[in-house]
Motif scaffolding. Structure first.
Motif, PDB file in Angstrom:
ATOM      1  N   ASN A  44     -64.434  -8.376 -17.625  1.00 21.11           N
ATOM      2  CA  ASN A  44     -64.096  -9.305 -18.594  1.00 21.11           C
ATOM      3  C   ASN A  44     -62.288  -9.242 -18.341  1.00 21.11           C
ATOM      4  N   ARG A  45     -62.004  -9.051 -17.287  1.00 22.17           N
ATOM      5  CA  ARG A  45     -60.425  -8.346 -17.084  1.00 22.17           C
ATOM      6  C   ARG A  45     -59.255  -9.436 -18.273  1.00 22.17           C
ATOM      7  N   ALA A  46     -59.924 -10.768 -17.990  1.00 20.50           N
ATOM      8  CA  ALA A  46     -59.170 -11.553 -19.438  1.00 20.50           C
ATOM      9  C   ALA A  46     -59.024 -10.970 -20.963  1.00 20.50           C
ATOM     10  N   ALA A  47     -59.733 -10.211 -21.246  1.00 22.06           N
ATOM     11  CA  ALA A  47     -60.222  -9.564 -22.382  1.00 22.06           C
ATOM     12  C   ALA A  47     -60.593  -7.761 -22.463  1.00 22.06           C
ATOM     13  N   PRO A  48     -59.883  -7.435 -22.390  1.00 20.87           N
ATOM     14  CA  PRO A  48     -59.920  -5.407 -21.520  1.00 20.87           C
ATOM     15  C   PRO A  48     -60.576  -5.302 -23.310  1.00 20.87           C
ATOM     16  N   LYS A  49     -61.895  -4.644 -23.219  1.00 21.61           N
ATOM     17  CA  LYS A  49     -62.024  -3.698 -24.189  1.00 21.61           C
ATOM     18  C   LYS A  49     -61.704  -2.407 -23.927  1.00 21.61           C
ATOM     19  N   LEU A  50     -61.934  -1.326 -23.072  1.00 22.69           N
ATOM     20  CA  LEU A  50     -61.297  -0.190 -23.165  1.00 22.69           C
ATOM     21  C   LEU A  50     -60.322  -0.057 -22.463  1.00 22.69           C
ATOM     22  N   LEU A  51     -59.875  -0.631 -21.144  1.00 31.47           N
ATOM     23  CA  LEU A  51     -58.490  -0.396 -20.703  1.00 31.47           C
ATOM     24  C   LEU A  51     -57.560  -1.213 -20.752  1.00 31.47           C
ATOM     25  N   VAL A  52     -56.737  -1.188 -22.185  1.00 30.54           N
ATOM     26  CA  VAL A  52     -55.527  -1.692 -22.664  1.00 30.54           C
ATOM     27  C   VAL A  52     -54.388  -2.452 -22.070  1.00 30.54           C
ATOM     28  N   SER A  53     -53.950  -3.162 -21.274  1.00 32.99           N
ATOM     29  CA  SER A  53     -51.921  -2.682 -20.968  1.00 32.99           C
ATOM     30  C   SER A  53     -51.475  -2.939 -22.040  1.00 32.99           C
ATOM     31  N   LEU A  54     -51.131  -2.056 -22.112  1.00 31.91           N
ATOM     32  CA  LEU A  54     -49.414  -2.254 -22.980  1.00 31.91           C
ATOM     33  C   LEU A  54     -47.973  -2.349 -22.260  1.00 31.91           C
ATOM     34  N   ARG A  55     -46.879  -1.997 -22.682  1.00 35.47           N
ATOM     35  CA  ARG A  55     -45.718  -2.610 -22.485  1.00 35.47           C
ATOM     36  C   ARG A  55     -45.622  -1.739 -21.157  1.00 35.47           C
ATOM     37  N   ASP A  56     -44.730  -0.460 -21.895  1.00 31.31           N
ATOM     38  CA  ASP A  56     -45.100   1.212 -21.277  1.00 31.31           C
ATOM     39  C   ASP A  56     -46.061   2.008 -20.159  1.00 31.31           C
ATOM     40  N   GLY A  57     -47.145   1.477 -20.780  1.00 29.11           N
ATOM     41  CA  GLY A  57     -48.146   2.136 -19.691  1.00 29.11           C
ATOM     42  C   GLY A  57     -49.755   1.300 -19.694  1.00 29.11           C
ATOM     43  N   CYS A  58     -50.696   2.729 -20.060  1.00 32.72           N
ATOM     44  CA  CYS A  58     -51.870   1.881 -20.876  1.00 32.72           C
ATOM     45  C   CYS A  58     -52.439   2.493 -22.157  1.00 32.72           C
ATOM     46  N   GLN A  59     -53.565   1.860 -22.531  1.00 37.68           N
ATOM     47  CA  GLN A  59     -54.534   2.815 -22.869  1.00 37.68           C
ATOM     48  C   GLN A  59     -55.954   3.041 -23.672  1.00 37.68           C
ATOM     49  N   LEU A  60     -56.342   3.652 -23.160  1.00 37.60           N
ATOM     50  CA  LEU A  60     -57.912   3.559 -23.221  1.00 37.60           C
ATOM     51  C   LEU A  60     -58.452   3.773 -24.463  1.00 37.60           C
ATOM     52  N   THR A  61     -59.452   2.641 -24.626  1.00 39.63           N
ATOM     53  CA  THR A  61     -59.892   2.781 -26.520  1.00 39.63           C
ATOM     54  C   THR A  61     -61.274   3.291 -26.225  1.00 39.63           C
ATOM     55  N   VAL A  62     -61.345   3.545 -26.554  1.00 45.03           N
ATOM     56  CA  VAL A  62     -62.993   4.938 -27.107  1.00 45.03           C
ATOM     57  C   VAL A  62     -63.361   4.814 -28.042  1.00 45.03           C
ATOM     58  N   PRO A  63     -65.161   5.433 -28.083  1.00 48.00           N
ATOM     59  CA  PRO A  63     -65.323   5.893 -30.076  1.00 48.00           C
ATOM     60  C   PRO A  63     -64.753   7.267 -29.348  1.00 48.00           C
ATOM     61  N   PRO A  64     -64.820   7.318 -30.757  1.00 47.41           N
ATOM     62  CA  PRO A  64     -64.248   8.897 -31.049  1.00 47.41           C
ATOM     63  C   PRO A  64     -65.185  10.274 -30.792  1.00 47.41           C
ATOM     64  N   ALA A  65     -66.059   9.743 -30.797  1.00 48.11           N
ATOM     65  CA  ALA A  65     -67.723   9.954 -30.584  1.00 48.11           C
ATOM     66  C   ALA A  65     -67.707  10.839 -29.541  1.00 48.11           C
ATOM     67  N   SER A  66     -67.235   9.592 -28.367  1.00 49.58           N
ATOM     68  CA  SER A  66     -67.228   9.817 -26.160  1.00 49.58           C
ATOM     69  C   SER A  66     -65.885  10.504 -26.613  1.00 49.58           C
ATOM     70  N   VAL A  67     -65.700  10.892 -26.787  1.00 48.12           N
ATOM     71  CA  VAL A  67     -64.051  12.247 -26.344  1.00 48.12           C
ATOM     72  C   VAL A  67     -65.106  13.781 -26.896  1.00 48.12           C
ATOM     73  N   ASP A  68     -64.941  13.846 -25.633  1.00 45.66           N
ATOM     74  CA  ASP A  68     -65.708  15.498 -25.277  1.00 45.66           C
ATOM     75  C   ASP A  68     -64.633  16.513 -26.904  1.00 45.66           C
ATOM     76  N   ALA A  69     -63.670  16.271 -26.785  1.00 44.12           N
ATOM     77  CA  ALA A  69     -62.915  17.443 -28.060  1.00 44.12           C
ATOM     78  C   ALA A  69     -63.163  17.224 -29.590  1.00 44.12           C
ATOM     79  N   VAL A  70     -63.182  15.695 -29.545  1.00 46.45           N
ATOM     80  CA  VAL A  70     -63.737  15.556 -31.217  1.00 46.45           C
ATOM     81  C   VAL A  70     -65.195  15.446 -31.672  1.00 46.45           C
ATOM     82  N   ARG A  71     -65.801  15.149 -30.225  1.00 47.92           N
ATOM     83  CA  ARG A  71     -67.415  15.662 -30.435  1.00 47.92           C
ATOM     84  C   ARG A  71     -67.665  16.911 -30.700  1.00 47.92           C
TER      85      ARG A  71
END
Length: 73
Positions: A4-31
């Protein structure tokens, strides 16, 4: 990409780029940081075998150079 590109949950477009929004536990460094903290707690509690297992699990999360292939230009 998301279904559903109209309501993205993981990759969100911002004015100057994109933001990847994932749960902290899915980031290897945080884990890995969490596992290292658990390992230190195990060590402090006298559970050396548990400490070693947790540190090995944290180290196993490392795969290659961080940000390899990411362009800075």
């Amino acid at each position: 990409m998301e279904e559903n590109r109209a309501a993205p949950k993981l990759l969100v477009s911002l004015r100057d780029g994109c933001q990847l929004t994932v749960p902290p536990a899915s980031v290897d460094a945080v884990r890995a940081e969490g596992l290292a903290a658990e390992a230190m707690n195990a060590r402090d509690a006298g559970r050396e075998a548990g400490c070693g297992s947790l540190l090995n699990e944290a180290l196993a999360l490392r795969r290659g150079e961080p940000l390899a292939g990411v362009s800075t230009s």
